[in-house]
Design an enzyme around this catalytic site. Structure first.
Site, PDB file in Angstrom:
ATOM      1  N   HIS A   1       0.875  -1.167   0.000  1.00  0.00           N
ATOM      2  CA  HIS A   1       0.000   0.000   0.000  1.00  0.00           C
ATOM      3  C   HIS A   1       0.918   1.225   0.000  1.00  0.00           C
ATOM      4  CE1 HIS A   1      -2.808   2.930   1.758  1.00  0.00           C
ATOM      5  NE2 HIS A   1      -3.790   2.114   1.430  1.00  0.00           N
TER       6      HIS A   1
ATOM      7  N   ASP B   1       3.211  -4.754   8.030  1.00  0.00           N
ATOM      8  CA  ASP B   1       1.976  -3.984   7.922  1.00  0.00           C
ATOM      9  C   ASP B   1       0.804  -4.955   8.127  1.00  0.00           C
ATOM     10  OD1 ASP B   1      -0.323  -2.725   7.054  1.00  0.00           O
ATOM     11  OD2 ASP B   1       0.584  -1.840   5.272  1.00  0.00           O
TER      12      ASP B   1
ATOM     13  N   GLN C   1      -4.347  -5.333   6.874  1.00  0.00           N
ATOM     14  CA  GLN C   1      -5.316  -6.269   6.295  1.00  0.00           C
ATOM     15  C   GLN C   1      -5.309  -7.641   6.956  1.00  0.00           C
ATOM     16  OE1 GLN C   1      -7.662  -5.441   4.262  1.00  0.00           O
ATOM     17  NE2 GLN C   1      -6.931  -3.479   3.514  1.00  0.00           N
TER      18      GLN C   1
ATOM     19  N   LYS D   1     -10.281  -0.853  10.417  1.00  0.00           N
ATOM     20  CA  LYS D   1     -10.458  -2.016   9.537  1.00  0.00           C
ATOM     21  C   LYS D   1     -10.914  -3.247  10.312  1.00  0.00           C
ATOM     22  CE  LYS D   1      -7.163  -0.440   6.101  1.00  0.00           C
ATOM     23  NZ  LYS D   1      -7.888   0.003   4.923  1.00  0.00           N
TER      24      LYS D   1
ATOM     25  N   CYS E   1      -4.622   2.378  -3.789  1.00  0.00           N
ATOM     26  CA  CYS E   1      -3.389   2.873  -3.152  1.00  0.00           C
ATOM     27  C   CYS E   1      -2.241   1.875  -3.298  1.00  0.00           C
ATOM     28  CB  CYS E   1      -3.613   3.193  -1.676  1.00  0.00           C
ATOM     29  SG  CYS E   1      -4.877   4.427  -1.405  1.00  0.00           S
TER      30      CYS E   1
HETATM   31  N1  PMP Z   1      -1.634  -0.836   4.519  1.00  0.00           N
HETATM   32  C1  PMP Z   1      -2.576  -1.604   3.986  1.00  0.00           C
HETATM   33  C2  PMP Z   1      -2.218  -3.003   3.553  1.00  0.00           C
HETATM   34  C3  PMP Z   1      -3.878  -1.119   3.829  1.00  0.00           C
HETATM   35  O1  PMP Z   1      -4.815  -1.892   3.271  1.00  0.00           O
HETATM   36  C4  PMP Z   1      -4.179   0.190   4.259  1.00  0.00           C
HETATM   37  C5  PMP Z   1      -5.571   0.770   4.120  1.00  0.00           C
HETATM   38  N2  PMP Z   1      -6.174   0.564   2.898  1.00  0.00           N
HETATM   39  C6  PMP Z   1      -3.157   0.953   4.818  1.00  0.00           C
HETATM   40  C7  PMP Z   1      -1.897   0.410   4.946  1.00  0.00           C
HETATM   41  C8  PMP Z   1      -3.394   2.344   5.311  1.00  0.00           C
HETATM   42  O2  PMP Z   1      -4.267   2.312   6.387  1.00  0.00           O
HETATM   43  P1  PMP Z   1      -4.796   3.672   7.032  1.00  0.00           P
HETATM   44  O3  PMP Z   1      -5.492   4.406   5.922  1.00  0.00           O
HETATM   45  O4  PMP Z   1      -5.736   3.249   8.086  1.00  0.00           O
HETATM   46  O5  PMP Z   1      -3.614   4.410   7.510  1.00  0.00           O
END
Ligand code: PMP
Length: 408
Positions: free
Chosen positions: A119, A197, A200, A223, A363
């Site tokens: 991401h 990270d 997910q 999430k 993203c």
């Molecule tokens: N890493 C991953 C794998 C994600 O899916 C996301 C959110 N889509 C993020 C980071 C960023 O999360 P946040 O917007 O809550 O900071």
């Protein structure tokens, strides 16, 4: 014993009020009443600035906040609450590590290893570190078909110069779980640290940061059915202790003189300003809610829904699913493309039929470039989704090409 899913759905006011099929859970999940109640309770009964006042309300606010930290510590099996830092979200947690650890520990000629499926939140901070330090950013690529990562290639990519490996446990586009423990071992063998990270993974599987041997582990409350605006940075104590704070001010100090300051002990050193105590209370409520259901039941349902979606898509001509062809390797995420139809048109048509799906680059633009596409559509399931919602999604999906003027 787990209840019927329709009983669980009653816990979610939005799911009861909204008639659309919400299958964009990888973007953010819905919240059960107990999470909303925990936040409201904080403001109605416990509100004072935590970590400050010694009057009863101040003590209550501090207790709520610190008790939430204990819940998070148990949830990811950290060895101490000192290792749990509350942030706003995954993105902020990664930035803390980039600014407070990496800028002081990475120098010109060093290497930072990320994966192609990151991401942007787990890529841009490392681009910044590479730019500022003169370090080189290197990429672990995955198999274009089944999204797997080849550990032999990872081993080749990690060198004596590698200082940080930053990788997602589960891709937000392909849904496949990465072998992060094995990658941690390879990183550690070369003296590098690993940031995992968990944005997910935490909503769908039990995480044990000690078993993963992660040096840093990050995730977001929103999430996993918790509130927006609360996230977690886990770090091994020995690393956090030696890091400078990222943000300064508020209760992150021990003492302050005119021209210098001594910082507070962990974890408060990293929590500048007034904290999101209501958010922390909501996150703790979300974790307890997950624990009351159990990941076993949630995973069973998510696999059933994913299997139903993937089997259904197979029967629709001109629709391709990205990643593994095994539903159990998707963590509830089904990213797909419809031949000749732009993903935004796909999601608009699905929306017109009451199905909420996300279209775009999710993203993860470098991953999409690697897969040879500009954008895709993504359905992502949570245990509370139903077979009927999957069927509504499939029924709408099956009509899209025709509605856009293409024959099947
Ligand atoms: N890493 C991953 C794998 C994600 O899916 C996301 C959110 N889509 C993020 C980071 C960023 O999360 P946040 O917007 O809550 O900071």
């Amino acid at each position: 014993m787990a209840k019927d899913v329709m009983e669980y759905r009653k816990d979610f006011p939005l799911l009861m009020n909204d008639t659309s099929a919400y299958i964009d859970n990888a973007a953010t999940s819905q919240r059960p009443q107990c999470v909303l109640d925990a936040e409201l309770k904080f403001y109605m009964e416990q509100n004072a600035n935590p970590l400050r006042g010694s009057y009863p309300l101040g003590v209550a606010a501090t207790e709520v906040y610190e008790d939430s930290r204990k819940v998070v510590k148990e949830f990811i099996n950290a060895s101490s609450t000192k290792e749990i830092i509350f942030t706003r979200n995954t993105s902020e947690s990664i930035n803390v590590v980039a600014y407070s650890y990496a800028l002081d520990n990475v120098k010109e000629g060093d290497e930072i290893l990320v994966s192609i499926m990151e991401h942007h939140s787990n890529l841009l901070p490392w681009q910044m570190v590479a730019d500022r330090t003169g370090a080189r950013l290197k990429f672990i690529e995955c198999d274009r078909d089944d999204a797997s990562v080849d550990l032999n290639k990872v081993e080749e990519l990690i060198t004596e110069r590698t200082k940080i490996v930053a990788i997602t446990q589960v891709s937000n586009v392909l849904g496949r779980e990465n072998p992060v423990r094995a990658i941690a071992d390879l990183a550690h063998a070369k003296g590098a640290v690993i940031l995992v990270d968990g944005a997910q993974s935490t909503p769908h599987m039990a995480v044990d940061v000690q078993a993963l041997d992660a040096d840093f582990f990050v995730f977001s409350g929103h999430k996993l059915m918790g509130p927006m605006g609360i996230g977690v940075l886990y770090g091994k104590k020995k690393l956090l202790k030696n890091m400078q704070p990222f943000l300064r001010g508020g209760e992150m100090i021990d003492s302050v003189q005119r021209e210098s300051a001594k910082f507070a002990e962990l974890p408060h050193k990293f929590e500048a300003g007034t904290v999101n105590a209501a958010g922390a209370a909501g996150l703790a409520a979300a974790i307890k809610y997950i624990q009351s259901i159990g990941f076993e039941y949630m995973q069973e349902r998510e696999l059933m829904l994913t299997t139903r979606a993937m089997e259904g898509i197979k029967k629709i001509p001109h629709v391709k699913v990205f990643g593994s062809d095994k539903p159990e390797e998707h963590t509830g995420i089904v990213t797909f493309a419809v031949d000749d139809v732009h993903p935004h048109d796909v999601s608009e048509i699905l929306a017109s039929d009451g199905v909420d799906c996300r279209a775009g680059h999710h993203c993860a633009q470098p991953l999409l470039q690697y897969l040879g596409v500009n954008s895709t559509t993504r359905a992502s399931f949570m245990f509370y989704n139903t077979e009927d919602e999957v069927d509504r999604f499939l029924k709408s999906l099956a009509t899209i090409r025709e509605r856009m003027g293409y024959g099947n």
